[in-house]
Write an enzyme that holds these catalytic residues in place. Structure first.
Site, PDB file in Angstrom:
ATOM      1  N   ASP A  93       0.850  -1.190   0.000  1.00  0.00           N
ATOM      2  CA  ASP A  93       0.000   0.000   0.000  1.00  0.00           C
ATOM      3  C   ASP A  93       0.896   1.254   0.000  1.00  0.00           C
ATOM      4  O   ASP A  93       1.816   1.363   0.812  1.00  0.00           O
ATOM      5  CB  ASP A  93      -0.862  -0.052   1.280  1.00  0.00           C
ATOM      6  CG  ASP A  93      -2.006   0.931   1.274  1.00  0.00           C
ATOM      7  OD1 ASP A  93      -2.418   1.375   0.190  1.00  0.00           O
ATOM      8  OD2 ASP A  93      -2.506   1.244   2.383  1.00  0.00           O
ATOM      9  N   ASP A 115       2.964   5.064  -5.572  1.00  0.00           N
ATOM     10  CA  ASP A 115       2.183   6.288  -5.386  1.00  0.00           C
ATOM     11  C   ASP A 115       3.034   7.509  -5.745  1.00  0.00           C
ATOM     12  O   ASP A 115       3.743   8.057  -4.908  1.00  0.00           O
ATOM     13  CB  ASP A 115       1.701   6.355  -3.932  1.00  0.00           C
ATOM     14  CG  ASP A 115       0.819   7.564  -3.688  1.00  0.00           C
ATOM     15  OD1 ASP A 115       0.655   8.387  -4.609  1.00  0.00           O
ATOM     16  OD2 ASP A 115       0.295   7.684  -2.567  1.00  0.00           O
ATOM     17  N   ILE A 266      -9.947   0.018   2.903  1.00  0.00           N
ATOM     18  CA  ILE A 266     -10.543   0.315   4.209  1.00  0.00           C
ATOM     19  C   ILE A 266      -9.551  -0.070   5.302  1.00  0.00           C
ATOM     20  O   ILE A 266      -9.137  -1.228   5.397  1.00  0.00           O
ATOM     21  CB  ILE A 266     -11.870  -0.462   4.384  1.00  0.00           C
ATOM     22  CG1 ILE A 266     -12.886   0.015   3.331  1.00  0.00           C
ATOM     23  CG2 ILE A 266     -12.427  -0.265   5.801  1.00  0.00           C
ATOM     24  CD1 ILE A 266     -14.143  -0.825   3.233  1.00  0.00           C
TER      25      ILE A 266
HETATM   26  P1  13P Z   1      -9.170   4.814   5.348  1.00  0.00           P
HETATM   27  O1  13P Z   1      -8.291   5.635   6.224  1.00  0.00           O
HETATM   28  O2  13P Z   1     -10.366   5.602   4.896  1.00  0.00           O
HETATM   29  O3  13P Z   1      -9.555   3.530   5.943  1.00  0.00           O
HETATM   30  O4  13P Z   1      -8.339   4.492   4.011  1.00  0.00           O
HETATM   31  C1  13P Z   1      -7.375   3.478   3.982  1.00  0.00           C
HETATM   32  C2  13P Z   1      -6.536   3.500   2.758  1.00  0.00           C
HETATM   33  O5  13P Z   1      -6.785   4.167   1.793  1.00  0.00           O
HETATM   34  C3  13P Z   1      -5.352   2.631   2.748  1.00  0.00           C
HETATM   35  O6  13P Z   1      -4.564   2.830   1.614  1.00  0.00           O
HETATM   36  O1  G3H Z   2      -3.205   4.740   3.629  1.00  0.00           O
HETATM   37  C1  G3H Z   2      -2.994   4.616   4.823  1.00  0.00           C
HETATM   38  C2  G3H Z   2      -3.344   3.336   5.502  1.00  0.00           C
HETATM   39  O2  G3H Z   2      -4.463   3.521   6.332  1.00  0.00           O
HETATM   40  C3  G3H Z   2      -2.162   2.817   6.252  1.00  0.00           C
HETATM   41  O3  G3H Z   2      -1.888   3.616   7.347  1.00  0.00           O
HETATM   42  O4  G3H Z   2       0.533   4.143   7.122  1.00  0.00           O
HETATM   43  O5  G3H Z   2      -0.641   4.301   9.349  1.00  0.00           O
HETATM   44  O6  G3H Z   2      -0.178   2.071   8.311  1.00  0.00           O
HETATM   45  P1  G3H Z   2      -0.443   3.526   8.082  1.00  0.00           P
HETATM   46 ZN    ZN Z   3      -4.571   4.843   0.847  1.00  0.00          ZN
END
Ligand code: 13P
Ligand code: G3H
Ligand code: ZN
Length: 320
Positions: A93, A115, A266
């Protein structure tokens, strides 16, 4: 080099193609520990939903990448043990560099996000293209991003949304070769997405415009927690202090999931659900000190939340 294929994981290509055709979205849930992983997998097994297990840079720092990878590998066997071989994607992510994406691919991730949304357009194209060229050699899928979400993203804080410009998407997708595209249409990270008095609304009109330019291309929505008010109330009833926490209305996400949006991220809602359950145990049973006695209920509440999302928001149930 570990191939995700040897770990029983899948990339996102086929899942997205089916989701776009079927008018639903694949859940992308973040995990940092065993209880979150168990809640995600058991919710998906019980609803027969494919799933994307997401690992952020923060998760890598907190839990150690090796442990997370083995947990994802274990999740494949865990799902089978629970009775259903659901397709599981292990996804990075918000990858912020080529090196990080390469490292994750070499470690067994089946999908990565690069990203480059904070970069000038041409730099975003070049960086994304570089990651795609590397990832595709190993049949790993890549998510790119155009447009900037308001709020905090990778330690970069944006005051306002920079909505994705529909006139850029076709060029970006063509030149980078990405497999999916995250867009900015008014969602944002965290539990405070709108100010009090502001109408909680995402720009589905921009989504429609984007879809016209790249019909059927897999679209991703970040920042899609709904911040359930009953969970916020539970947190506050047991000593929490959350004020003005507002998320994306679930019916708007459902509409988006029926379109080419095929991945919905999410994380915050899960954090809220766990916190609410733990606070309840701490207040009601102050004599407890066995972590299983509060992490267990947190895991149960998390699983119920995920099942609700799958059935009522994403529509990914019974798609295995
Ligand atoms: P939320 O903070 O809305 O749960 O989004 C999570 C997210 O986009 C992780 O990449
Ligand atoms: O996009 C953000 C996600 O909710 C992950 O959050 O970087 O605090 O693990 P984090
Ligand atoms: Zn995100």
């Amino acid at each position: 080099m570990v191939s995700y294929k040897d770990l029983g994981l899948v990339n996102s290509r086929e899942l997205f193609a089916k989701a776009v055709k079927g008018g639903y979205a694949i859940p992308a849930f973040n995990f940092n520990n065993m209880e979150q992983m168990q809640a995600i997998i058991s919710a998906c097994v019980e609803t027969k939903s494919p799933v994307i297990l997401q690992v952020s840079s923060g998760a890598r720092k907190y839990a150690n990448q090796t442990l997370l990878r083995y947990m994802a590998q274990g999740a494949v066997a865990y799902a089978a043990e629970l009775g259903c071989n659901i397709p599981i994607v292990l996804h990075l992510d918000h990858g912020d560099s080529f090196e990080l994406c390469r490292n994750c691919i070499e470690y067994g991730f089946s999908s990565v996000m690069i990203d480059g949304s904070h970069l000038p357009y041409e730099e975003n194209v070049a960086l994304t293209r570089r990651v795609v060229e590397y990832a595709h050699q190993y049949d790993v899928t890549v998510e790119g991003e155009l447009g900037v979400l308001a709020g905090v993203e990778d330690d970069v804080k944006a005051e306002h949304h920079t909505y994705t410009q529909p006139e850029e998407v076709e060029d970006f997708v063509k030149r980078t070769g990405v497999d999916s595209l995250a867009i900015s249409i008014g969602t944002s990270h965290g539990a405070f997405k709108f100010k009090p008095g502001q109408k909680p609304e995402i720009r589905l009109d921009i989504l429609t415009e984007i879809e016209k330019r790249i019909p059927g291309f897999p679209i991703v929505l970040h920042g899609s927690s709904s911040v359930p008010q009953d969970i916020v109330a539970q947190i506050n009833a047991y000593g929490g202090k959350l004020k003005d926490s507002i998320g994306i209305p679930e019916d708007q996400l459902r509409k988006a999931a029926r379109s080419a949006v095929c991945k919905i991220n999410i994380d915050s809602d899960g954090r809220l659900a766990m916190t609410a359950a733990i606070r309840k145990v701490f207040v009601e049973k102050p004599e407890e000190f066995d972590p299983r006695k509060y992490l267990g209920p947190a895991r149960d509440q998390l699983k119920e939340l995920y099942k609700h999302k799958i059935v009522h928001v994403l529509g990914s149930d019974n798609k295995v």
